[in-house]
Design a protein around this motif. Structure first.
Motif, short mmCIF file in Angstrom:
data_model
loop_
_atom_site.label_atom_id
_atom_site.label_comp_id
_atom_site.label_asym_id
_atom_site.label_seq_id
_atom_site.Cartn_x
_atom_site.Cartn_y
_atom_site.Cartn_z
N ARG A 120 2.95 18.80 -15.94
CA ARG A 120 2.49 19.00 -17.31
C ARG A 120 1.37 20.03 -17.38
NH1 ARG A 120 2.79 15.29 -21.41
NH2 ARG A 120 0.58 15.65 -21.80
N GLU A 121 0.92 20.46 -16.21
CA GLU A 121 -0.18 21.41 -16.09
C GLU A 121 -1.46 20.87 -16.70
OE1 GLU A 121 1.10 25.26 -17.49
OE2 GLU A 121 2.67 25.39 -15.98
N ASP A 122 -1.68 19.56 -16.53
CA ASP A 122 -2.90 18.90 -16.99
C ASP A 122 -3.91 18.86 -15.84
OD1 ASP A 122 -2.13 18.36 -19.58
OD2 ASP A 122 -1.58 16.28 -19.18
N SER A 123 -5.15 19.10 -16.16
CA SER A 123 -6.20 18.90 -15.17
C SER A 123 -6.47 17.40 -15.08
CB SER A 123 -7.48 19.62 -15.60
OG SER A 123 -8.00 19.02 -16.78
N GLN A 124 -7.16 17.00 -14.03
CA GLN A 124 -7.52 15.58 -13.92
C GLN A 124 -8.38 15.17 -15.11
OE1 GLN A 124 -9.28 15.22 -9.96
NE2 GLN A 124 -7.45 14.12 -9.30
N LEU A 180 2.65 10.09 -9.82
CA LEU A 180 1.80 10.27 -10.99
C LEU A 180 1.13 11.64 -10.94
CD1 LEU A 180 0.38 9.07 -13.52
CD2 LEU A 180 -1.43 8.33 -11.96
N LYS A 181 0.61 12.00 -9.79
CA LYS A 181 -0.04 13.30 -9.64
C LYS A 181 0.95 14.43 -9.87
CE LYS A 181 -2.90 16.01 -6.50
NZ LYS A 181 -3.62 16.01 -5.22
N GLN A 182 2.16 14.30 -9.32
CA GLN A 182 3.18 15.33 -9.53
C GLN A 182 3.52 15.47 -11.01
OE1 GLN A 182 6.38 13.92 -7.06
NE2 GLN A 182 5.54 14.83 -5.19
N ASN A 194 0.83 -1.21 0.00
CA ASN A 194 0.00 0.00 0.00
C ASN A 194 0.86 1.25 0.00
OD1 ASN A 194 -2.40 -1.43 -0.07
ND2 ASN A 194 -2.62 -1.46 2.15
N ASN A 195 1.95 1.22 0.74
CA ASN A 195 2.86 2.36 0.78
C ASN A 195 3.48 2.61 -0.60
OD1 ASN A 195 4.31 4.49 2.02
ND2 ASN A 195 6.09 3.16 2.24
N VAL A 196 3.88 1.55 -1.27
CA VAL A 196 4.47 1.67 -2.60
C VAL A 196 3.45 2.26 -3.57
CG1 VAL A 196 5.35 0.35 -4.58
CG2 VAL A 196 6.19 -0.13 -2.29
N LEU A 197 2.22 1.75 -3.53
CA LEU A 197 1.18 2.27 -4.41
C LEU A 197 0.86 3.73 -4.12
CD1 LEU A 197 -1.24 -0.79 -4.54
CD2 LEU A 197 0.04 0.18 -6.45
N THR A 198 0.85 4.10 -2.86
CA THR A 198 0.59 5.49 -2.49
C THR A 198 1.68 6.41 -3.04
OG1 THR A 198 -0.59 4.82 -0.49
CG2 THR A 198 0.27 7.06 -0.54
N GLN A 199 2.92 5.99 -2.90
CA GLN A 199 4.03 6.79 -3.43
C GLN A 199 3.97 6.89 -4.95
OE1 GLN A 199 7.74 5.28 -1.92
NE2 GLN A 199 7.12 5.56 0.21
#
Length: 100
Positions: free
Chosen positions: A24-28, A17-19, A7-12
């Motif tokens: 890229r200044e992409d919205s979700q 991914l979000k960063q 779970n920790n690996v997936l969270t990181q």
């Protein structure tokens, strides 16, 4: 590996991914569209949910320019001893030139 470590690996991974998306200044909405998923699925990815398919991750990594890193995940371990043996085995060999 236990569930807490996974779970920790997936969270990181989700945070990275979000960063990458934000850099890229992409919205979700835009990024989700590019990888062919819904915004809720992208949110799952960014929070580290294990329910997202590996194919979706591959698409996301491709868009972020990180697809070549996937190969490193399961690349065979290289043994220096085996490499030395192979090099030593073929060190004295030379190609024979054929006359025409």
């Amino acid at each position: 590996m236990n569930d807490a470590v996974c779970n920790n690996v997936l969270t990181q991974l989700g945070q990275r991914l979000k960063q990458g998306r934000l850099m890229r200044e992409d919205s979700q909405e835009d990024f989700a569209f590019r990888i062919g998923v819904s915004v809720p699925t992208l949110r799952k990815m960014e929070t580290g949910s294990p329910q997202v398919s590996i194919g979706t991750w591959v698409k996301a990594l491709d868009i972020l320019g990180c697809i070549s890193d996937m190969d490193k995940l399961i690349a065979p371990k290289e043994s220096l001893a085996e490499r030395f043996e192979i090099q030593h085995k073929y060190a004295g060999r030379q190609r024979v030139k054929r006359s025409r």
